[in-house]
Design an enzyme around this catalytic site. Structure first.
Site, PDB file in Angstrom:
ATOM      1  N   GLY A   8     -22.667   9.174   1.783  1.00  0.00           N
ATOM      2  CA  GLY A   8     -22.154  10.551   1.757  1.00  0.00           C
ATOM      3  C   GLY A   8     -20.650  10.508   1.538  1.00  0.00           C
ATOM      4  O   GLY A   8     -19.905  11.371   2.008  1.00  0.00           O
ATOM      5  N   GLY A  11     -18.460  13.534   0.100  1.00  0.00           N
ATOM      6  CA  GLY A  11     -18.372  14.792   0.837  1.00  0.00           C
ATOM      7  C   GLY A  11     -17.028  14.982   1.531  1.00  0.00           C
ATOM      8  O   GLY A  11     -16.105  14.184   1.353  1.00  0.00           O
ATOM      9  N   GLN A  12     -16.954  16.044   2.341  1.00  0.00           N
ATOM     10  CA  GLN A  12     -15.677  16.423   2.957  1.00  0.00           C
ATOM     11  C   GLN A  12     -15.122  15.325   3.866  1.00  0.00           C
ATOM     12  O   GLN A  12     -13.972  14.917   3.731  1.00  0.00           O
ATOM     13  CB  GLN A  12     -15.847  17.727   3.762  1.00  0.00           C
ATOM     14  CG  GLN A  12     -14.520  18.332   4.176  1.00  0.00           C
ATOM     15  CD  GLN A  12     -14.631  19.335   5.326  1.00  0.00           C
ATOM     16  OE1 GLN A  12     -15.705  19.520   5.909  1.00  0.00           O
ATOM     17  NE2 GLN A  12     -13.528  19.963   5.655  1.00  0.00           N
ATOM     18  N   ASP A  34     -23.142   7.620  -2.651  1.00  0.00           N
ATOM     19  CA  ASP A  34     -23.499   9.045  -2.624  1.00  0.00           C
ATOM     20  C   ASP A  34     -24.439   9.313  -3.798  1.00  0.00           C
ATOM     21  O   ASP A  34     -24.522   8.484  -4.713  1.00  0.00           O
ATOM     22  CB  ASP A  34     -22.237   9.928  -2.742  1.00  0.00           C
ATOM     23  CG  ASP A  34     -22.426  11.285  -2.078  1.00  0.00           C
ATOM     24  OD1 ASP A  34     -23.438  11.953  -2.391  1.00  0.00           O
ATOM     25  OD2 ASP A  34     -21.597  11.691  -1.258  1.00  0.00           O
ATOM     26  N   ASP A  52     -29.374   7.531  -2.972  1.00  0.00           N
ATOM     27  CA  ASP A  52     -30.027   8.632  -2.263  1.00  0.00           C
ATOM     28  C   ASP A  52     -30.547   8.054  -0.956  1.00  0.00           C
ATOM     29  O   ASP A  52     -31.486   7.247  -0.951  1.00  0.00           O
ATOM     30  CB  ASP A  52     -31.183   9.171  -3.127  1.00  0.00           C
ATOM     31  CG  ASP A  52     -31.928  10.297  -2.420  1.00  0.00           C
ATOM     32  OD1 ASP A  52     -31.563  10.616  -1.267  1.00  0.00           O
ATOM     33  OD2 ASP A  52     -32.873  10.840  -3.014  1.00  0.00           O
ATOM     34  N   TYR A 142     -29.383  23.512  11.714  1.00  0.00           N
ATOM     35  CA  TYR A 142     -28.371  22.442  11.676  1.00  0.00           C
ATOM     36  C   TYR A 142     -28.107  21.929  13.094  1.00  0.00           C
ATOM     37  O   TYR A 142     -28.114  20.725  13.352  1.00  0.00           O
ATOM     38  CB  TYR A 142     -27.100  23.008  11.038  1.00  0.00           C
ATOM     39  CG  TYR A 142     -25.880  22.126  11.075  1.00  0.00           C
ATOM     40  CD1 TYR A 142     -25.846  20.921  10.381  1.00  0.00           C
ATOM     41  CD2 TYR A 142     -24.731  22.529  11.773  1.00  0.00           C
ATOM     42  CE1 TYR A 142     -24.700  20.131  10.392  1.00  0.00           C
ATOM     43  CE2 TYR A 142     -23.591  21.753  11.782  1.00  0.00           C
ATOM     44  CZ  TYR A 142     -23.574  20.547  11.092  1.00  0.00           C
ATOM     45  OH  TYR A 142     -22.441  19.772  11.107  1.00  0.00           O
ATOM     46  N   LYS A 146     -28.862  18.272  14.718  1.00  0.00           N
ATOM     47  CA  LYS A 146     -27.810  17.449  15.334  1.00  0.00           C
ATOM     48  C   LYS A 146     -28.199  17.048  16.755  1.00  0.00           C
ATOM     49  O   LYS A 146     -27.973  15.906  17.166  1.00  0.00           O
ATOM     50  CB  LYS A 146     -26.463  18.195  15.325  1.00  0.00           C
ATOM     51  CG  LYS A 146     -25.836  18.309  13.951  1.00  0.00           C
ATOM     52  CD  LYS A 146     -25.510  16.946  13.367  1.00  0.00           C
ATOM     53  CE  LYS A 146     -24.890  16.985  11.991  1.00  0.00           C
ATOM     54  NZ  LYS A 146     -24.771  15.660  11.372  1.00  0.00           N
TER      55      LYS A 146
HETATM   56  C1  AKB Z   1     -20.218  23.982  10.075  1.00  0.00           C
HETATM   57  O1  AKB Z   1     -19.490  24.990  10.090  1.00  0.00           O
HETATM   58  O2  AKB Z   1     -21.442  24.032   9.896  1.00  0.00           O
HETATM   59  C2  AKB Z   1     -19.592  22.642  10.328  1.00  0.00           C
HETATM   60  C3  AKB Z   1     -19.677  22.235  11.755  1.00  0.00           C
HETATM   61  C4  AKB Z   1     -18.921  22.966  12.788  1.00  0.00           C
HETATM   62  O3  AKB Z   1     -20.361  21.298  12.065  1.00  0.00           O
HETATM   63  N1  AKB Z   1     -18.237  22.646   9.902  1.00  0.00           N
END
Ligand code: AKB
Length: 310
Positions: A8, A11-12, A34, A52, A142, A146
C-alpha cells in the site's frame, strides 16, 4: 539491516512512510508494493513491485524472493468510502490483514505493522480523552474491520508469539498525496482550496471536533513504535495515538491568519454522522509511557507547512 516490504506504498501513509524508511535504511532495503504506482519520489528512490495483497500466493512468493523480514501493511478502504461499499471494505480490510499475518507466520517474518484508527470507537466511548480500553462499538464498517483486525493482531501475537505492532491513527494531514475516502479528509482538501485562492465547501459542520495529526508525526510514531524494545510493548491490539484536536471552524480561522481572503462554506453530508460517532480527543498515555511518544506539530505548524508545500 532489515529488509522491508511496504504494502500500500502509493497511498497516503505508505508514500511518506516509504520515503522515511528509505532515508533510514537505504532505498534497496525498502521495497514499495501496491496495485498502482505512486508518487515520483517513491518510484525513483528504490524498488517498486506491483502487488495485489489479496493474492496470497504472489505475496508469499515476493516475500520469499526478496528475503523480506519486516512488513508494513497500509492497504485499507477508509470510513466514508467503506459506507458506500460495505462488503468490499470488509473484504479488502480483513483479507489483506489475514493474508499478511499468515504469510508472516509461515515465512518467519520478524515484525509486522498494521494501522488501526480512532474509528474503532463508537457513540458509547467517552468523547473527551477517550481511553485506551473502553466501550468499543464502532458504527462504520471501517471501524468494525479495524476492531476485528486489532483482535487478529493480538491473537497472532499470543498464539504464535509474533511481533505485530499497531497504532490507532487519528485524522492524518499530509500534502504529498490526495485524501482517499475518509471522514477527516476535509482537513486536507481545505488547504488545496486555500492555496489556490478558492472558497472551500466543508462536508462537516463548523463545530465538529476531531483528533488530528500531521503526517510527519504519524510517520515518526510508526518508526518509534517499531524501534521500541519488545518488552516495552504492553498493548498488542493497537495503541491510542494523539497530537491535537480541532474543529473546521478553528482550522479555517488559523488558515485565515495566513490567507485573509479565504472563505469556508458549511454543507454537512452523510460523513457528519460518522464524525459525530468518534471521540473529540484521545488519551494516548499508554504510548507515552511505553515508548515515550510525544507529538511535535501543533495546528499553527501544520497550516504553515501545508500552505507552503501544496
Ligand atoms: C478516516 O477518516 O476514515 C480516516 C481515519 C480517521 O481512520 N482518516
Amino acid at each position: 539491516m532489515p529488509k522491508i516490504l511496504v504494502i500500500g506504498a502509493s497511498g497516503q501513509i505508505g508514500t511518506e512512510l516509504t520515503i522515511a524508511l528509505r532515508k533510514r535504511h537505504g532505498g534497496d532495503h525498502v521495497i514499495a508494493a501496491d496495485v498502482k504506482s505512486g508518487h515520483l519520489q517513491l518510484n525513483n528512490n528504490g524498488p517498486f513491485i506491483p502487488l495485489d495483497v489479496l493474492d496470497c500466493e504472489t505475496l508469499q512468493v515476493q516475500v520469499r524472493n526478496h528475503r523480506i523480514d519486516t512488513i508494513y501493511l497500509l492497504v485499507a478502504m477508509l470510513s466514508a468510502n467503506g459506507e458506500q461499499h460495505p462488503q468490499k471494505a470488509w473484504q479488502l480490510n480483513m483479507q489483506s490483514l489475514l493474508n499478511v499475518l499468515e504469510v508472516a507466520r509461515v515465512e518467519n517474518i520478524k515484525q509486522v505493522f498494521w494501522p488501526s484508527s480512532i474509528a474503532v470507537f463508537g457513540p458509547d466511548a467517552p468523547k473527551e480523552h477517550c481511553p485506551q480500553n473502553t466501550e468499543l462499538n464502532p458504527s462504520t464498517v471501517y471501524g468494525i474491520s479495524k476492531l476485528a483486525g486489532e483482535q487478529w493482531c493480538k491473537y497472532y501475537h499470543s498464539r504464535y508469539d509474533m511481533d505485530i505492532r499497531s497504532l490507532r491513527y487519528p485524522g492524518l494531514i499530509s500534502s504529498k498525496t490526495l485524501p482517499g475516502g475518509g471522514t477527516t479528509d476535509y482537513a486536507i482538501s481545505i488547504f488545496h482550496s486555500a492555496a489556490f485562492g478558492k472558497p472551500y465547501t466543508c462536508f462537516l459542520g463548523p463545530d465538529t471536533k476531531l483528533p488530528m495529526m500531521y503526517m510527519d508525526d504519524a510517520v515518526r510514531a510508526t518508526i518509534e513504535l517499531m524501534d521500541a524494545p519488545a518488552k516495552n510493548i504492553t498493548v498488542r491490539s493497537s495503541y491510542n495515538l494523539a497530537a491535537m484536536s480541532f474543529t473546521p471552524d478553528e482550522l479555517a480561522g488559523e488558515i485565515k491568519e495566513q490567507v485573509p481572503e479565504f472563505e469556508i462554506i458549511y454543507s454537512p453530508d452523510q460523513r457528519q454522522a460518522i464524525a459525530d460517532s468518534w471521540p473529540d480527543s484521545i488519551d494516548d498515555s499508554c504510548a507515552r509511557q511505553d515508548w515515550n511518544w510525544e507529538a511535535k506539530f501543533c495546528m499553527k505548524g501544520i497550516v504553515e507547512e501545508m500552505l507552503s508545500s501544496i
